[in-house]
Design a protein around this motif. Structure first.
Motif, PDB file in Angstrom:
ATOM      1  N   THR A  55      95.432 -30.475   9.922  1.00 22.41           N
ATOM      2  CA  THR A  55      95.903 -29.352   9.114  1.00 22.41           C
ATOM      3  C   THR A  55      95.880 -29.776   7.654  1.00 22.41           C
ATOM      4  O   THR A  55      96.433 -30.814   7.303  1.00 22.41           O
ATOM      5  N   TRP A 114     102.324 -27.479  19.208  1.00 22.28           N
ATOM      6  CA  TRP A 114     101.351 -27.925  18.214  1.00 22.28           C
ATOM      7  C   TRP A 114     101.705 -29.354  17.817  1.00 22.28           C
ATOM      8  O   TRP A 114     102.785 -29.621  17.293  1.00 22.28           O
ATOM      9  N   LEU A 133      98.171 -21.709  10.307  1.00 27.29           N
ATOM     10  CA  LEU A 133      98.928 -22.346  11.381  1.00 27.29           C
ATOM     11  C   LEU A 133     100.310 -21.712  11.505  1.00 27.29           C
ATOM     12  O   LEU A 133     100.780 -21.434  12.621  1.00 27.29           O
ATOM     13  N   CYS A 191     100.070 -18.570  13.421  1.00 32.07           N
ATOM     14  CA  CYS A 191      99.954 -18.788  14.866  1.00 32.07           C
ATOM     15  C   CYS A 191     101.300 -19.119  15.492  1.00 32.07           C
ATOM     16  O   CYS A 191     101.637 -18.632  16.579  1.00 32.07           O
ATOM     17  N   LEU A 206      92.272 -20.846  17.031  1.00 32.01           N
ATOM     18  CA  LEU A 206      93.597 -21.153  17.563  1.00 32.01           C
ATOM     19  C   LEU A 206      94.402 -19.878  17.812  1.00 32.01           C
ATOM     20  O   LEU A 206      95.153 -19.784  18.802  1.00 32.01           O
ATOM     21  N   ALA A 264      93.306 -26.566  12.506  1.00 30.67           N
ATOM     22  CA  ALA A 264      94.148 -25.369  12.530  1.00 30.67           C
ATOM     23  C   ALA A 264      93.591 -24.362  11.532  1.00 30.67           C
ATOM     24  O   ALA A 264      94.123 -24.180  10.435  1.00 30.67           O
TER      25      ALA A 264
END
Length: 441
Positions: A288, A314, A296, A299, A263, A257
């Motif tokens: 991660t 995820w 992350l 996102c 991503l 990530a």
């Protein structure tokens, strides 16, 4: 011939180098070769049977203390052993997620200085153990940042030294000056003590030769091989798979990530496809670490703001069974890496599962997409860093289930044509035989 692989642990998360080195040693052993996998710094992490030795060399705690606390450069070896305890190093590995290349310049330079650096005691301990107890014919280093070991290991053991080119350039590029320039110079100097380099694809062989001043003729290309155990024995029927979920197009993603793996581009492309009226979802998984958690979260917020939360899942870091389940439920795997990939192992895992790839048109991916049996591609490429073009390529597959299935069958064939553990091991055996013969001359 005894082969010793020294591979750097990755702080408790899955990484391509750990996966590759572990798979290679397993494959060599399956062919009856005498091969050892020795972790450096911290234990290795893999989603297959871990064949690494219990002993960890260049223990991360001792390496750090010798860098920052001069008295520890002179402590007796017996005292250092307590700090190399596997449980203690495993604990350390779980707490390295905030480490950034920007903080590691002096340590990187010192490690590359080998027996002249602050970790000279660790280099001597490794050389003494290899010479007295292991007696290797070949020592294989997992990356260029370990090349500071090469001169001392060779002089102590008489072994040939091989080094994998593993995609070190993003780390080196992130180092602050003057450490970045010094690191690059030391890698070029250390290359003289390496008998042969190995790249997993032609792209990175060419790239590393230019980036690190390594003569291209000294680099062999040996592709990674994926263990097919647990993968489909025949190419899956992707048209039937899609019908079974009611026609929704499912995109997979496997990777850390982080921004380099793209991503955020997958999330943006998902939004564009939904806006164009396509029924699509994304299932993503990967490691991660703490330093990458803000990306992350960004996102996830991007998906939520676009109203895509129910279409973007995820899963975090998954084990082998979780990875196989993901590949068994998607129509393609998106790999929109922003930085050119040196390994791109998830692309080969997708091919082994009979799932086509949609990948950036840079790094290793064009080689993996093209060159299949009968000239059929194993997927599509898109312009690197371009979410709109990623959406375009994914949309082509979403709109044409038959083409998706054809590409999946070609990917399945490619994996079994070129990316098996046996072909990977055989290619490395040829490299080892070459360097041993060269030493005898």
């Amino acid at each position: 011939m005894r082969i010793v692989h020294i591979t750097a642990g990755a702080g408790g998360r899955l990484c391509g180098s750990c996966l590759h080195d572990n798979a290679l040693v397993r494959a060599l052993r399956a062919r009856g070769r005498d091969a050892l996998l020795v972790p450096a710094y911290v234990p290795t992490t893999t989603d297959e049977e871990n064949v690494a030795e219990p002993r960890i060399v260049l223990g991360g705690i001792n390496v750090w203390l010798q860098q920052h606390a001069p008295p520890f450069r002179h402590t007796p070896w017996w005292l250092d052993r307590a700090l190399d305890a596997r449980g203690l190093l495993a604990w350390l590995a779980r707490r390295t997620g905030t480490t950034r290349p920007q903080d590691l310049g002096p340590l990187t330079v010192s490690a590359l200085e080998g027996e002249r650096g602050r970790q000279r005691k660790e280099v001597e301990k490794l050389a003494a153990w290899l010479a007295a107890d292991v007696r290797p014919d070949v020592v294989h280093l997992s990356n260029l940042l370990l090349t500071g070991l090469a001169r001392r290991v060779r002089s102590a053991t008489g072994a040939a030294v091989v080094c994998t080119l593993s995609g070190e350039d993003p780390f080196v590029a992130a180092l602050p000056e003057p450490h970045r320039a010094r690191t690059t110079r030391l890698i070029a100097e250390n290359a003289a003590a390496i008998d042969r380099f190995v790249a997993l694809n032609g792209f990175y062989a060419d790239f590393a030769a230019a980036a690190f001043a390594i003569p291209r003729e000294r680099i062999a290309v040996v592709p990674h091989g994926v263990d097919p155990h647990g993968y489909p024995a025949t190419a899956p029927d992707l048209e039937a798979r899609r019908r079974d979920r009611g026609g929704r197009f499912a995109v997979g993603f496997l990777g850390r990530a982080c921004r380099e793996k793209g991503l955020h581009l997958v999330v943006e492309a998902l939004g564009r496809m939904v806006a164009a009226g396509r029924d699509v979802e994304v299932v993503a998984a990967g490691a991660t670490v703490a330093a990458e958690r803000p990306f992350l979260d960004e996102c996830l917020r991007l998906a939520a703001r676009a109203g895509l939360a129910d279409r973007f899942r995820w899963l975090g870091q998954v084990d082998r069974a979780g990875k196989l389940r993901l590949l068994d439920t998607v129509d393609c795997l998106a790999l929109p890496a922003v930085h050119p990939e040196a390994k791109g192992i998830p692309a080969l895992e997708a091919c082994t599962a009979g799932v086509p790839i949609v990948a950036a048109d840079s790094g290793a991916f064009p080689e993996y997409v093209g060159g299949t049996a009968g000239g059929r591609p194993a997927g599509l490429v898109h312009r690197t860093g371009d979410a709109a073009d990623l959406a375009r390529a994914l949309g082509e597959l979403a709109d044409d289930p038959r083409r998706t299935a054809d590409l999946g069958r070609a990917a399945f064939a490619r994996a079994r044509e070129r990316h098996t553990p046996d072909t990977m091991a055989a290619g490395h055996e040829a490299v080892y035989a070459h360097v041993r013969e060269a030493l005898r001359r």
